[in-house]
Design an enzyme around this catalytic site. Structure first.
Site, PDB file in Angstrom:
ATOM      1  N   GLY A  16      -0.495   5.956   2.765  1.00 65.44           N
ATOM      2  CA  GLY A  16      -1.460   7.035   2.970  1.00 65.44           C
ATOM      3  C   GLY A  16      -2.464   6.718   4.064  1.00 65.44           C
ATOM      4  O   GLY A  16      -2.710   7.543   4.958  1.00 65.44           O
ATOM      5  N   PHE A  17      -3.016   5.517   4.016  1.00 70.70           N
ATOM      6  CA  PHE A  17      -4.043   5.159   4.992  1.00 70.70           C
ATOM      7  C   PHE A  17      -3.515   5.270   6.424  1.00 70.70           C
ATOM      8  O   PHE A  17      -4.158   5.853   7.291  1.00 70.70           O
ATOM      9  CB  PHE A  17      -4.573   3.739   4.715  1.00 70.70           C
ATOM     10  CG  PHE A  17      -5.628   3.304   5.678  1.00 70.70           C
ATOM     11  CD1 PHE A  17      -6.926   3.786   5.576  1.00 70.70           C
ATOM     12  CD2 PHE A  17      -5.327   2.432   6.716  1.00 70.70           C
ATOM     13  CE1 PHE A  17      -7.910   3.404   6.483  1.00 70.70           C
ATOM     14  CE2 PHE A  17      -6.302   2.042   7.630  1.00 70.70           C
ATOM     15  CZ  PHE A  17      -7.593   2.526   7.502  1.00 70.70           C
ATOM     16  N   GLY A  37     -11.086   4.068   1.131  1.00 77.42           N
ATOM     17  CA  GLY A  37     -11.961   4.836   2.022  1.00 77.42           C
ATOM     18  C   GLY A  37     -13.270   4.145   2.329  1.00 77.42           C
ATOM     19  O   GLY A  37     -14.231   4.793   2.741  1.00 77.42           O
ATOM     20  N   ASP A  61      -8.272  -7.109   0.320  1.00 75.54           N
ATOM     21  CA  ASP A  61      -7.324  -7.348   1.411  1.00 75.54           C
ATOM     22  C   ASP A  61      -8.017  -6.967   2.694  1.00 75.54           C
ATOM     23  O   ASP A  61      -8.886  -6.089   2.706  1.00 75.54           O
ATOM     24  CB  ASP A  61      -6.079  -6.475   1.268  1.00 75.54           C
ATOM     25  CG  ASP A  61      -6.338  -5.054   1.742  1.00 75.54           C
ATOM     26  OD1 ASP A  61      -6.924  -4.266   0.977  1.00 75.54           O
ATOM     27  OD2 ASP A  61      -6.002  -4.727   2.905  1.00 75.54           O
ATOM     28  N   ASP A 118       0.867  -1.180   0.000  1.00 71.59           N
ATOM     29  CA  ASP A 118       0.000   0.000   0.000  1.00 71.59           C
ATOM     30  C   ASP A 118       0.903   1.229   0.000  1.00 71.59           C
ATOM     31  O   ASP A 118       2.130   1.113   0.035  1.00 71.59           O
ATOM     32  CB  ASP A 118      -0.972  -0.039   1.175  1.00 71.59           C
ATOM     33  CG  ASP A 118      -0.268   0.029   2.522  1.00 71.59           C
ATOM     34  OD1 ASP A 118       0.971   0.119   2.535  1.00 71.59           O
ATOM     35  OD2 ASP A 118      -0.959  -0.022   3.544  1.00 71.59           O
ATOM     36  N   SER A 119       0.319   2.418  -0.043  1.00 67.55           N
ATOM     37  CA  SER A 119       1.134   3.623  -0.247  1.00 67.55           C
ATOM     38  C   SER A 119       1.592   4.228   1.061  1.00 67.55           C
ATOM     39  O   SER A 119       2.443   5.120   1.075  1.00 67.55           O
ATOM     40  CB  SER A 119       0.309   4.668  -0.985  1.00 67.55           C
ATOM     41  OG  SER A 119      -0.736   5.127  -0.136  1.00 67.55           O
ATOM     42  N   ASP A 145      -2.561   8.434  -1.532  1.00 68.92           N
ATOM     43  CA  ASP A 145      -3.874   9.085  -1.557  1.00 68.92           C
ATOM     44  C   ASP A 145      -4.213   9.680  -0.204  1.00 68.92           C
ATOM     45  O   ASP A 145      -3.587   9.354   0.800  1.00 68.92           O
ATOM     46  CB  ASP A 145      -4.957   8.074  -1.951  1.00 68.92           C
ATOM     47  CG  ASP A 145      -5.056   6.923  -0.952  1.00 68.92           C
ATOM     48  OD1 ASP A 145      -4.001   6.563  -0.364  1.00 68.92           O
ATOM     49  OD2 ASP A 145      -6.148   6.391  -0.751  1.00 68.92           O
TER      50      ASP A 145
END
Lengths: 363, 363
Positions: A101-102, A227, A277, A98-99, A152
């Site tokens: 961001g979360f 999101g 996921d 993942d990036s 994001d």
């Protein structure tokens, strides 16, 4: 056929679309994956509750690792020096990162947000770090991920519309930077990881649609819906999928982030989602909530299992649950014995992977 | 040949005695064991750090479980109703249970000691329990153990001579009760577990010798040496072994309780010991102390391993240590990731089992 469309056709092949879902294959640098599929989550390069050997024994084909955690420890420099993430952790099948961001937005240690990215403090030791779209690409390329996610902004599901508008705009601006940086890094490194865009927009149909359309205009190897599964109702989640899925290109993979409930996965696959996921199979298992292959759920801490000497799940895809009894598992979990966690985690993971596989085979 | 000697000959067969040690075979209700061997310790019916599958993968042949812990939770009634300990935990090779004496005396929650036994409080919830020689036999028979240990009093190694005299006398009185109760239970149940006596006597040569001789007069299937590795020096321990081993019957197995250091194991085997148990390979591993197959020890938490991308132990009997790097293990242990514990525990257990096997094969 544009070069974008050509590139996507090489990556993802759609085999069939039926009322129960889409089946296809996704090509990565570490092998081909049959879709739809589920990612086990190995946060910092290991599963919380299972060894890789145990995970492989129940048919796992792919792994998700968290950029945020690996960036903080041991750092992408260590992993790159060790030959990349696959070699570092000893996993030679595909990996999605993942990036970050979360985690950056949800762990609430943010110092400041600008158009360049986010300055935040480590949840571990308070050290200050900065990740923006460029950094997210550099980190994920250094890790050697097969599927890279755009950086994001993921607003709270309860955020007011104006906040979601700003998050979508920032997500789109960052997506362009990510794409540009990603192409540059592919050239420089001579590697070919995939890059996925992430559709944000909260529960606002027009913002979701706008975000999807603008990401498609930029052009990505796949599209994720982010999101969701952050507190909204199931109906609200399904409404977003019904809005977004028809907009997404048919010849690209569609990834619903963070959803692990089998009922929701089944509905999402029917709506055109190919990838999932979630940490929930493992987290629930560690808390003693066992998912049986027939769909029942057991709360293993209950005293009714003290003297229940029946096997945990006679039709389980996990060999441990066909061998061990509820009484033994109750005993282990009551004492906090790690082998109880192993039995429980392998059960929930095996049941999840098996259920997605069954849906895939029926499409 | 007396009936005792006949019974012992059936149980243990001595194949060879050399300056490096004795080799033999020990018959149990769940299979034959080649001696000398090492017991992995599965305290409450599970290993603290490994699954049984992982343990079996490095050649474990036998298990030690703790009577004290299993009596407190889930209780021998639950285990007996579940078909006995082997079935309850899913292990079909031999199991030895200790008597509970060591825990009762070392956990220091004793309320009162009498010639009938010990009244104590659970370390978990403060509940009052009572175990004496009769109870220890009933519990271990209910568990379905293959090798049952006499209930003994294990004094502190620093205890004054008078205290050790009393502990030896009580241990001998209890040993007679254990033997009697054990024979009765074998008759009643139609089972044939082995019963071992435990030689106490601290660091007092005459008390050790007396204890051994009187136990031999009672007659047991095997003889353990207890109350060592509890703070005395290595020289003091070896001195006790040199005193006791020559007294023990040649045609019975000799078991040194609680010793896991490979150097000490090697010396003890040369002196005539056949069986060992210790939690130290696993406990040391969980604390990041890794035992290599060449005898070196690594402290994995040290920062020198952050960027050490060499494999943990290229000649390890554990496949995980030939695959994974020191850098990865350091990373996992630093974060407290469970897979780090798996890699470390499997390494130390594999190295211990392999080292004892090598000594056995060289005898």
């Amino acid at each position: 056929m544009t070069s974008e469309a050509h590139s996507m056709a090489r990556v993802f092949t759609l085999h069939k679309t039926t009322p129960t879902g889409r089946s296809g294959t996704l090509e990565t640098s570490h092998g081909t994956l049959s879709t739809p599929f589920f990612f086990p989550v190995a946060t910092a390069g290991a599963m919380k509750g299972l060894s890789f050997e145990e995970l492989l024994s129940v048919g796992a084909e792919v792994l998700l690792c968290n950029t945020y955690h690996l960036h903080l420890s041991p750092g992408e420099d260590v992993i790159e020096a060790g030959g990349g993430l696959h070699k570092f952790i000893g996993w030679d099948k595909p990996i999605l990162t993942d990036s970050g961001g979360f985690q950056v937005f949800s762990l609430k240690n943010i110092r400041s947000i600008s158009d360049d990215g986010v300055s935040f403090r480590s949840h571990r030791n308070g050290d200050e770090h900065f990740i923006g779209p460029k950094e997210a690409m550099h980190i994920q390329h250094a890790l050697g991920s097969d599927i890279i996610m755009c950086f994001d902004e993921c607003p709270a599901s309860t955020a007011p519309r104006q906040e979601i508008i700003e998050a979508v705009d920032r997500t789109l601006r960052w997506a362009k930077v990510c794409k540009q940086e990603h192409e540059k890094l592919k050239q420089e490194r001579g590697t070919s990881p995939l890059l996925f865009g992430i559709v944000q927009g909260g529960l606002e149909p027009d913002l979701r649609k706008k975000c999807a359309e603008e990401l498609i205009a930029i052009g990505f190897d796949g599209y994720a819906i982010g999101g969701l599964a952050v507190g909204e109702t199931e109906d609200e989640m399904i409404a977003v999928l019904k809005e977004v899925c028809p907009v997404l290109p048919e010849n690209a993979p569609h990834y619903l982030m963070g959803v692990g409930d089998m009922g929701q996965i089944e509905q999402a696959i029917a709506l055109g989602i190919d990838m999932f996921d979630c940490v929930s199979p493992m987290r629930e298992a560690r808390h003693g909530n066992i998912w049986l292959s027939n769909g029942e759920k057991l709360r293993m801490h209950r005293s009714e299992y003290i003297q229940d000497h029946s096997v945990i799940d006679p039709t389980s895809p996990s060999p441990l649950s066909k061998k061990h009894t509820k009484s033994y598992l109750h005993h282990l979990m009551r004492l906090g014995e790690r082998y109880g966690e192993t039995i429980a985690c392998l059960q929930n993971m095996a049941v999840t992977l098996e259920a997605v596989k069954r849906i895939r085979e029926k499409i």
